[in-house]
Design an enzyme around this catalytic site. Structure first.
Site, PDB file in Angstrom:
ATOM      1  NE  ARG A  58       6.274  -3.655  -1.382  1.00  9.45           N
ATOM      2  CZ  ARG A  58       5.417  -4.343  -2.120  1.00  9.45           C
ATOM      3  NH1 ARG A  58       5.875  -5.163  -3.051  1.00  9.45           N
ATOM      4  NH2 ARG A  58       4.114  -4.226  -1.952  1.00  9.45           N
ATOM      5  CG  HIS A  67       6.243  -5.106 -11.713  1.00 11.18           C
ATOM      6  ND1 HIS A  67       6.724  -6.369 -12.023  1.00 11.18           N
ATOM      7  CD2 HIS A  67       5.963  -5.133 -10.395  1.00 11.18           C
ATOM      8  CE1 HIS A  67       6.720  -7.122 -10.941  1.00 11.18           C
ATOM      9  NE2 HIS A  67       6.255  -6.391  -9.933  1.00 11.18           N
ATOM     10  CG  HIS A  72       0.882  -7.251 -11.879  1.00  9.54           C
ATOM     11  ND1 HIS A  72       2.223  -7.003 -12.068  1.00  9.54           N
ATOM     12  CD2 HIS A  72       0.577  -6.721 -10.671  1.00  9.54           C
ATOM     13  CE1 HIS A  72       2.717  -6.365 -11.018  1.00  9.54           C
ATOM     14  NE2 HIS A  72       1.727  -6.174 -10.159  1.00  9.54           N
ATOM     15  CG  HIS A 111       2.825   1.763  -8.300  1.00  7.58           C
ATOM     16  ND1 HIS A 111       1.802   0.989  -8.798  1.00  7.58           N
ATOM     17  CD2 HIS A 111       3.739   0.874  -7.800  1.00  7.58           C
ATOM     18  CE1 HIS A 111       2.074  -0.293  -8.618  1.00  7.58           C
ATOM     19  NE2 HIS A 111       3.244  -0.387  -8.003  1.00  7.58           N
ATOM     20  CG  ASP A 159       3.206  -2.658 -10.599  1.00 10.21           C
ATOM     21  OD1 ASP A 159       4.162  -1.960 -11.011  1.00 10.21           O
ATOM     22  OD2 ASP A 159       3.254  -3.304  -9.541  1.00 10.21           O
TER      23      ASP A 159
END
Length: 365
Positions: free
Chosen positions: A224, A111, A52, A161, A78
């Protein structure tokens, strides 16, 4: 194109020119298009969870786990959003992949997506660092479409992931997914990057029949808003069907840096310490020496991040930049003349709670 010169600049935290970014993305896509959706690798290898955009923490990982190419790495996705150095992070990984293609492997996370990166910082960061007319974000998000979805280590460890999917019973079904596109809202590809394991409170032993009949043991819609949650029953069936021993994944914040589910059948690896520069969590990398020999190397945030956090409390300009990254301009964070309020603290619980409530997806993505 001198990859070693690019690496030298990137390790120093310098941005590469836009024309170089374009060329590197093109060469990376040329390489990745020949890779299967599921890559096979062998131990020893070090597994890395979410980064991130915490660039200095990634450099810390290379200090702790060993540099590429001395150490083999598998990154679980991510790489961007949330942190302040997503461009530097993903560009270093791209160049390392080009320079040492058999020493580092990159999976796609949720992401690595056009939609998500427009909401969680990466899009804004690209514009801030390269200018409003730059195409760096387009080059990099196009590159994301080529990242592989899963990895198998030593023919028995499944790495992804997020998690499993009701649309995927066999690994062969993953191999035929059309991955060269934006992550869809639903379906197998979305589930692989979005789903989460969920432990049940039911006990084994005398209540085994009740345990397996519980709805939580099967796929349920994820809170989510994308993907599913899944229980032990789903995991055992997938592992048995595909002759796998266990699953390694990322995607969820772990206060201790990792979390073990279902007596070791599933393990989450989290590699972004003090997530968002404020969560106070530890991070880890998983060092796999052989099929049954491994070590969770737990670490804390890099010294540079501690300085960033300290400076942000007193530096108004930094607060304005950080607020742009996390949420964008907010009317109540500005003074009457449009300048940022000196009392704004983007790391405070109040700010994060307020900004999280307006986001379309769960806060800890």
């Amino acid at each position: 194109m001198e990859l070693d010169k690019c690496l030298e600049s990137l390790y120093q935290g310098k941005l590469l020119p836009e024309v170089v970014v374009k060329a590197l993305c093109y060469k990376s896509k040329e390489m990745l298009i020949h890779e299967s959706n599921v890559v096979h690798i062998q131990t020893p290898v070090t597994v890395v969870g979410d980064i991130h955009g915490q660039f200095h923490d990634m450099l810390e990982i290379f200090q702790i786990g060993g540099p590429v190419p001395d150490t083999n790495y598998l990154f679980l996705g991510d790489y961007v959003d949330r942190g302040l150095y997503s461009v530097e992070t993903i560009m270093l990984l791209i160049v390392l992949k080009l320079r040492y293609p058999h020493r580092i492997h990159l999976l796609r996370g949720n992401h690595e997506s056009r939609q998500i990166t427009q909401s969680y910082g990466f899009y804004t960061e690209c514009l801030n660092k390269y200018g409003e007319n730059s195409k760096v974000w387009h080059y990099l998000t196009d590159f994301f479409d080529y990242l592989v979805l899963c990895c198998i280590i030593d023919d028995e460890i499944f790495c992804v992931h997020g998690g499993l999917s009701p649309n995927v019973q066999t690994i062969d079904q993953i191999k035929i997914i059309d991955r060269f596109r934006e992550i869809p809202h639903d379906g197998a590809m979305a589930d692989l990057v979005w789903s989460d394991p969920e432990e049940s409170n039911a006990e084994n032993g005398n209540h085994r029949e009740e345990f397996y009949s519980e709805s939580s043991q099967h796929f349920q819609v994820s809170p989510r808003g994308a993907g599913y949650t899944f229980g032990r029953c789903v995991v055992e069936k997938f592992l048995h069907t595909n002759d796998m021993a266990r699953i390694y994944r990322a995607h969820q914040l772990c206060n201790e840096g990792f979390q073990v589910y279902f007596n070791g059948l599933v393990t989450t690896v989290w590699s972004a310490p003090n997530y968002c520069y404020r969560c106070g969590n530890k991070a880890s990398i998983l060092e796999l020496y052989s099929k049954g020999d491994f070590y969770f190397n737990v670490f804390e945030e890099a010294p540079e991040n501690k300085l960033l956090n300290e400076n942000s409390q007193s530096n108004v300009t930094n607060n304005k930049v950080l607020s742009d990254y996390f949420e964008g301009d907010s009317s109540d964070s500005l003074t009457a003349d449009g300048s940022p309020s000196s009392e704004l603290d983007v790391f405070s619980d109040a700010y994060q709670a307020k900004s999280a409530s307006s986001r379309r997806v769960e806060y800890f993505l």
